[in-house]
Design a protein around this motif. Sequence first.
Motif, PDB file in Angstrom:
ATOM      1  N   ARG A 148       0.833  -1.211   0.000  1.00 23.75           N
ATOM      2  CA  ARG A 148       0.000   0.000   0.000  1.00 23.75           C
ATOM      3  C   ARG A 148       0.867   1.260   0.000  1.00 23.75           C
ATOM      4  NH1 ARG A 148      -3.953   2.648  -2.052  1.00 23.75           N
ATOM      5  NH2 ARG A 148      -4.800   4.230  -0.665  1.00 23.75           N
ATOM      6  N   HIS A 149       1.945   1.236   0.793  1.00 21.05           N
ATOM      7  CA  HIS A 149       2.860   2.380   0.819  1.00 21.05           C
ATOM      8  C   HIS A 149       3.428   2.628  -0.585  1.00 21.05           C
ATOM      9  CE1 HIS A 149       6.031   5.135   1.921  1.00 21.05           C
ATOM     10  NE2 HIS A 149       6.927   4.297   1.432  1.00 21.05           N
ATOM     11  N   ALA A 150       3.834   1.579  -1.267  1.00 20.56           N
ATOM     12  CA  ALA A 150       4.374   1.720  -2.623  1.00 20.56           C
ATOM     13  C   ALA A 150       3.331   2.321  -3.558  1.00 20.56           C
ATOM     14  CB  ALA A 150       4.854   0.366  -3.153  1.00 20.56           C
ATOM     15  N   GLU A 151       2.085   1.889  -3.426  1.00 21.53           N
ATOM     16  CA  GLU A 151       1.008   2.424  -4.268  1.00 21.53           C
ATOM     17  C   GLU A 151       0.757   3.904  -3.973  1.00 21.53           C
ATOM     18  OE1 GLU A 151      -2.106  -0.311  -3.297  1.00 21.53           O
ATOM     19  OE2 GLU A 151      -1.429  -1.784  -4.773  1.00 21.53           O
ATOM     20  N   VAL A 152       0.811   4.271  -2.689  1.00 21.60           N
ATOM     21  CA  VAL A 152       0.590   5.672  -2.323  1.00 21.60           C
ATOM     22  C   VAL A 152       1.717   6.547  -2.875  1.00 21.60           C
ATOM     23  CG1 VAL A 152       0.519   7.284  -0.369  1.00 21.60           C
ATOM     24  CG2 VAL A 152      -0.859   5.195  -0.311  1.00 21.60           C
ATOM     25  N   VAL A 153       2.947   6.122  -2.692  1.00 24.31           N
ATOM     26  CA  VAL A 153       4.080   6.909  -3.205  1.00 24.31           C
ATOM     27  C   VAL A 153       4.005   6.990  -4.732  1.00 24.31           C
ATOM     28  CG1 VAL A 153       6.605   7.011  -3.397  1.00 24.31           C
ATOM     29  CG2 VAL A 153       5.536   6.474  -1.187  1.00 24.31           C
ATOM     30  N   SER A 154       3.610   5.912  -5.367  1.00 22.83           N
ATOM     31  CA  SER A 154       3.431   5.915  -6.814  1.00 22.83           C
ATOM     32  C   SER A 154       2.398   6.955  -7.231  1.00 22.83           C
ATOM     33  CB  SER A 154       2.995   4.516  -7.276  1.00 22.83           C
ATOM     34  OG  SER A 154       2.750   4.484  -8.653  1.00 22.83           O
ATOM     35  N   GLY A 155       1.288   7.003  -6.512  1.00 21.56           N
ATOM     36  CA  GLY A 155       0.241   7.982  -6.807  1.00 21.56           C
ATOM     37  C   GLY A 155       0.693   9.417  -6.583  1.00 21.56           C
ATOM     38  N   ILE A 156       1.472   9.624  -5.531  1.00 23.38           N
ATOM     39  CA  ILE A 156       2.006  10.961  -5.262  1.00 23.38           C
ATOM     40  C   ILE A 156       2.915  11.403  -6.406  1.00 23.38           C
ATOM     41  CG2 ILE A 156       3.574  12.281  -3.775  1.00 23.38           C
ATOM     42  CD1 ILE A 156       2.458  10.578  -1.410  1.00 23.38           C
ATOM     43  N   LEU A 157       3.800  10.512  -6.835  1.00 16.74           N
ATOM     44  CA  LEU A 157       4.706  10.875  -7.930  1.00 16.74           C
ATOM     45  C   LEU A 157       3.932  11.130  -9.216  1.00 16.74           C
ATOM     46  CD1 LEU A 157       7.886   8.660  -7.459  1.00 16.74           C
ATOM     47  CD2 LEU A 157       7.546  11.043  -6.856  1.00 16.74           C
ATOM     48  N   GLU A 158       2.932  10.319  -9.478  1.00 13.31           N
ATOM     49  CA  GLU A 158       2.119  10.525 -10.675  1.00 13.31           C
ATOM     50  C   GLU A 158       1.435  11.898 -10.630  1.00 13.31           C
ATOM     51  OE1 GLU A 158      -1.190   8.126 -13.326  1.00 13.31           O
ATOM     52  OE2 GLU A 158      -0.866   7.518 -11.245  1.00 13.31           O
ATOM     53  N   TYR A 159       0.944  12.268  -9.471  1.00 17.96           N
ATOM     54  CA  TYR A 159       0.311  13.577  -9.285  1.00 17.96           C
ATOM     55  C   TYR A 159       1.294  14.709  -9.624  1.00 17.96           C
ATOM     56  CZ  TYR A 159      -1.743  17.552  -6.755  1.00 17.96           C
ATOM     57  OH  TYR A 159      -2.261  18.780  -6.404  1.00 17.96           O
ATOM     58  N   PHE A 160       2.491  14.649  -9.078  1.00 17.31           N
ATOM     59  CA  PHE A 160       3.470  15.709  -9.332  1.00 17.31           C
ATOM     60  C   PHE A 160       3.992  15.685 -10.766  1.00 17.31           C
ATOM     61  CE2 PHE A 160       3.715  15.893  -4.652  1.00 17.31           C
ATOM     62  CZ  PHE A 160       3.572  17.263  -4.495  1.00 17.31           C
ATOM     63  N   ALA A 161       3.991  14.515 -11.404  1.00 17.36           N
ATOM     64  CA  ALA A 161       4.417  14.433 -12.805  1.00 17.36           C
ATOM     65  C   ALA A 161       3.503  15.256 -13.706  1.00 17.36           C
ATOM     66  CB  ALA A 161       4.433  12.981 -13.275  1.00 17.36           C
ATOM     67  N   ASN A 162       2.221  15.332 -13.348  1.00 17.04           N
ATOM     68  CA  ASN A 162       1.289  16.140 -14.140  1.00 17.04           C
ATOM     69  C   ASN A 162       1.757  17.581 -14.258  1.00 17.04           C
ATOM     70  OD1 ASN A 162      -0.941  14.425 -14.958  1.00 17.04           O
ATOM     71  ND2 ASN A 162      -1.312  14.169 -12.776  1.00 17.04           N
ATOM     72  N   GLU A 163       2.406  18.077 -13.212  1.00 13.80           N
ATOM     73  CA  GLU A 163       2.888  19.452 -13.220  1.00 13.80           C
ATOM     74  C   GLU A 163       4.303  19.582 -13.772  1.00 13.80           C
ATOM     75  OE1 GLU A 163       3.859  23.042 -10.024  1.00 13.80           O
ATOM     76  OE2 GLU A 163       2.634  21.343  -9.403  1.00 13.80           O
ATOM     77  N   TYR A 164       5.175  18.681 -13.376  1.00 16.41           N
ATOM     78  CA  TYR A 164       6.605  18.843 -13.662  1.00 16.41           C
ATOM     79  C   TYR A 164       7.117  18.070 -14.877  1.00 16.41           C
ATOM     80  CZ  TYR A 164       6.845  21.207  -9.217  1.00 16.41           C
ATOM     81  OH  TYR A 164       6.651  22.095  -8.195  1.00 16.41           O
ATOM     82  N   ASP A 165       6.372  17.067 -15.316  1.00 16.90           N
ATOM     83  CA  ASP A 165       6.853  16.238 -16.422  1.00 16.90           C
ATOM     84  C   ASP A 165       5.667  15.641 -17.179  1.00 16.90           C
ATOM     85  OD1 ASP A 165       8.735  15.008 -18.028  1.00 16.90           O
ATOM     86  OD2 ASP A 165       9.406  13.577 -16.505  1.00 16.90           O
ATOM     87  N   PRO A 166       4.762  16.496 -17.690  1.00 19.72           N
ATOM     88  CA  PRO A 166       3.563  15.994 -18.360  1.00 19.72           C
ATOM     89  C   PRO A 166       3.908  15.005 -19.474  1.00 19.72           C
ATOM     90  CG  PRO A 166       3.469  18.378 -18.129  1.00 19.72           C
ATOM     91  CD  PRO A 166       4.851  17.957 -17.720  1.00 19.72           C
ATOM     92  N   GLY A 167       3.119  13.951 -19.535  1.00 22.34           N
ATOM     93  CA  GLY A 167       3.345  12.907 -20.523  1.00 22.34           C
ATOM     94  C   GLY A 167       4.176  11.750 -19.986  1.00 22.34           C
ATOM     95  N   GLU A 176       3.807  10.633 -16.688  1.00 23.84           N
ATOM     96  CA  GLU A 176       3.188  10.258 -15.424  1.00 23.84           C
ATOM     97  C   GLU A 176       3.397   8.780 -15.106  1.00 23.84           C
ATOM     98  OE1 GLU A 176       0.994  13.832 -17.011  1.00 23.84           O
ATOM     99  OE2 GLU A 176       1.599  11.900 -17.861  1.00 23.84           O
ATOM    100  N   SER A 177       3.295   7.937 -16.106  1.00 28.54           N
ATOM    101  CA  SER A 177       3.461   6.494 -15.889  1.00 28.54           C
ATOM    102  C   SER A 177       4.887   6.172 -15.438  1.00 28.54           C
ATOM    103  CB  SER A 177       3.118   5.732 -17.172  1.00 28.54           C
ATOM    104  OG  SER A 177       3.316   4.355 -16.979  1.00 28.54           O
ATOM    105  N   TYR A 178       5.858   6.845 -16.018  1.00 31.70           N
ATOM    106  CA  TYR A 178       7.257   6.633 -15.624  1.00 31.70           C
ATOM    107  C   TYR A 178       7.453   6.996 -14.150  1.00 31.70           C
ATOM    108  CZ  TYR A 178      12.299   7.310 -15.337  1.00 31.70           C
ATOM    109  OH  TYR A 178      13.621   7.248 -14.946  1.00 31.70           O
ATOM    110  N   TRP A 179       6.961   8.150 -13.746  1.00 37.84           N
ATOM    111  CA  TRP A 179       7.077   8.579 -12.352  1.00 37.84           C
ATOM    112  C   TRP A 179       6.371   7.582 -11.435  1.00 37.84           C
ATOM    113  CZ3 TRP A 179       7.572  14.129 -10.372  1.00 37.84           C
ATOM    114  CH2 TRP A 179       8.354  14.904 -11.249  1.00 37.84           C
ATOM    115  N   ALA A 180       5.190   7.100 -11.864  1.00 37.40           N
ATOM    116  CA  ALA A 180       4.426   6.143 -11.061  1.00 37.40           C
ATOM    117  C   ALA A 180       5.192   4.833 -10.884  1.00 37.40           C
ATOM    118  CB  ALA A 180       3.062   5.894 -11.700  1.00 37.40           C
ATOM    119  N   VAL A 181       5.865   4.378 -11.934  1.00 39.70           N
ATOM    120  CA  VAL A 181       6.675   3.158 -11.855  1.00 39.70           C
ATOM    121  C   VAL A 181       7.794   3.334 -10.836  1.00 39.70           C
ATOM    122  CG1 VAL A 181       8.384   1.762 -13.132  1.00 39.70           C
ATOM    123  CG2 VAL A 181       6.135   2.218 -14.132  1.00 39.70           C
TER     124      VAL A 181
END
Length: 182
Positions: free
Chosen positions: A21-40, A42-47
């Motif tokens: 669950r912790h890994a999933e939460v951190v993945s979601g957080i990174l995906e959220y920030f990727a929308n702002e800092y690295d659009p397109g 998001e999946s890489y950040w989530a991985v």
Amino acid sequence: MELSRAREILENNIREPFLIRHAEVVSGILEYFANEYDPGRESYWAVVGLLHDVDFELYPDNHCVKGEDILRTAGVDEDIIRSAMSHGWGLTDTSYQPESTMEKVLFACDELSGLIGAATLMRPSKSVQDLELKSVKKKFKDKKFAAGCSRDVIIQGAEMLDWELDELIERTIQAMRTIDGC
């Protein structure tokens, strides 16, 4: 790398539901920030977020070192390995220092997500949806609360990002509100 493959690697190495669950939460957080800092990307950040603790359950004393081996054996690209393991810089024997925005967000939010998650459990709603900055700041000041979450790392992460601590906490709360079950 596809998220489904990253999840498979994670589940081959982590059995503890809390760690998954912790890994999933951190993945979601990174995906959220990727929308702002690295659009397109998001999946890489989530991985990267999903794989960051791939070695923690089996090798807590060699965290972020064994992770390199596990991920290489699984055929994961070196850039993902580097980014995922950089969150242990200064805390483990990893040689990877957070350099990119994504790595700095991971470094800061890994520990902070644990503190926010613990604060959420203390609320009647058990949800981050109604969690306020002032509540997290109060818990942050109480060193006995969620003692395993390093306040020094959180502060250092905010400094790496050139954000005020309040900004890091508020933005991480906002990120966690987008994750199912938080």
